[in-house]
Design a protein around this motif. Structure first.
Motif, mmCIF file in Angstrom:
data_model
loop_
_atom_site.group_PDB
_atom_site.id
_atom_site.type_symbol
_atom_site.label_atom_id
_atom_site.label_comp_id
_atom_site.label_asym_id
_atom_site.label_seq_id
_atom_site.Cartn_x
_atom_site.Cartn_y
_atom_site.Cartn_z
ATOM 1 N N VAL A 19 30.347 25.416 -19.562
ATOM 2 C CA VAL A 19 29.846 26.603 -18.852
ATOM 3 C C VAL A 19 28.320 26.653 -18.920
ATOM 4 O O VAL A 19 27.658 26.945 -17.915
ATOM 5 N N GLY A 20 27.765 26.337 -20.085
ATOM 6 C CA GLY A 20 26.308 26.293 -20.203
ATOM 7 C C GLY A 20 25.695 25.241 -19.298
ATOM 8 O O GLY A 20 24.645 25.454 -18.687
ATOM 9 N N LEU A 22 26.948 24.239 -16.482
ATOM 10 C CA LEU A 22 27.017 24.760 -15.122
ATOM 11 C C LEU A 22 25.846 25.691 -14.831
ATOM 12 O O LEU A 22 25.230 25.621 -13.766
ATOM 13 N N VAL A 23 25.518 26.531 -15.787
ATOM 14 C CA VAL A 23 24.386 27.448 -15.619
ATOM 15 C C VAL A 23 23.085 26.662 -15.461
ATOM 16 O O VAL A 23 22.269 26.953 -14.578
ATOM 17 N N VAL A 24 22.894 25.641 -16.294
ATOM 18 C CA VAL A 24 21.663 24.846 -16.235
ATOM 19 C C VAL A 24 21.564 24.091 -14.910
ATOM 20 O O VAL A 24 20.513 24.083 -14.264
ATOM 21 N N THR A 26 23.033 24.785 -12.068
ATOM 22 C CA THR A 26 22.834 25.741 -10.988
ATOM 23 C C THR A 26 21.385 26.227 -10.951
ATOM 24 O O THR A 26 20.776 26.315 -9.879
ATOM 25 N N ALA A 27 20.808 26.533 -12.107
ATOM 26 C CA ALA A 27 19.416 26.977 -12.158
ATOM 27 C C ALA A 27 18.484 25.874 -11.661
ATOM 28 O O ALA A 27 17.529 26.148 -10.919
ATOM 29 N N TYR A 28 18.758 24.643 -12.044
ATOM 30 C CA TYR A 28 17.940 23.518 -11.569
ATOM 31 C C TYR A 28 18.029 23.391 -10.058
ATOM 32 O O TYR A 28 17.020 23.183 -9.382
ATOM 33 N N TRP A 39 25.135 17.177 -10.733
ATOM 34 C CA TRP A 39 26.442 17.726 -10.396
ATOM 35 C C TRP A 39 27.555 16.754 -10.780
ATOM 36 O O TRP A 39 28.606 17.160 -11.277
ATOM 37 N N TRP A 42 28.069 17.068 -14.443
ATOM 38 C CA TRP A 42 28.771 18.295 -14.790
ATOM 39 C C TRP A 42 30.267 18.176 -14.492
ATOM 40 O O TRP A 42 31.099 18.642 -15.275
#
Length: 59
Positions: A19-20, A22-24, A26-28, A39, A42
């Motif tokens: 999950v972390g 995915l957040v990183v 997505t932010a990138y 991707w 991930w």
């Protein structure tokens, strides 16, 4: 938690990392644009986590 084993703790840790991640990623993507390798990495991490969940629950 009573009855928890090292396997379930490792699975929970992998879930948090997934999950972390995915957040990183997505932010990138939002900040700098899409990167297919991030991707892909991930997705591989998610599949490994899913495999751990399945094997932990089947034992």
């Amino acid at each position: 938690m009573p009855g928890s084993t090292n396997g379930s703790n490792a699975t929970k840790t992998m879930g948090v990392l997934t999950v972390g991640g995915l957040v990183v990623v997505t932010a990138y993507t939002v900040a700098l644009g899409s990167n297919g390798w991030l991707w892909f990495g991930w997705v591989v991490l998610g599949l490994i986590t899913l495999g751990m969940v399945v094997t932990t629950r089947s034992t």
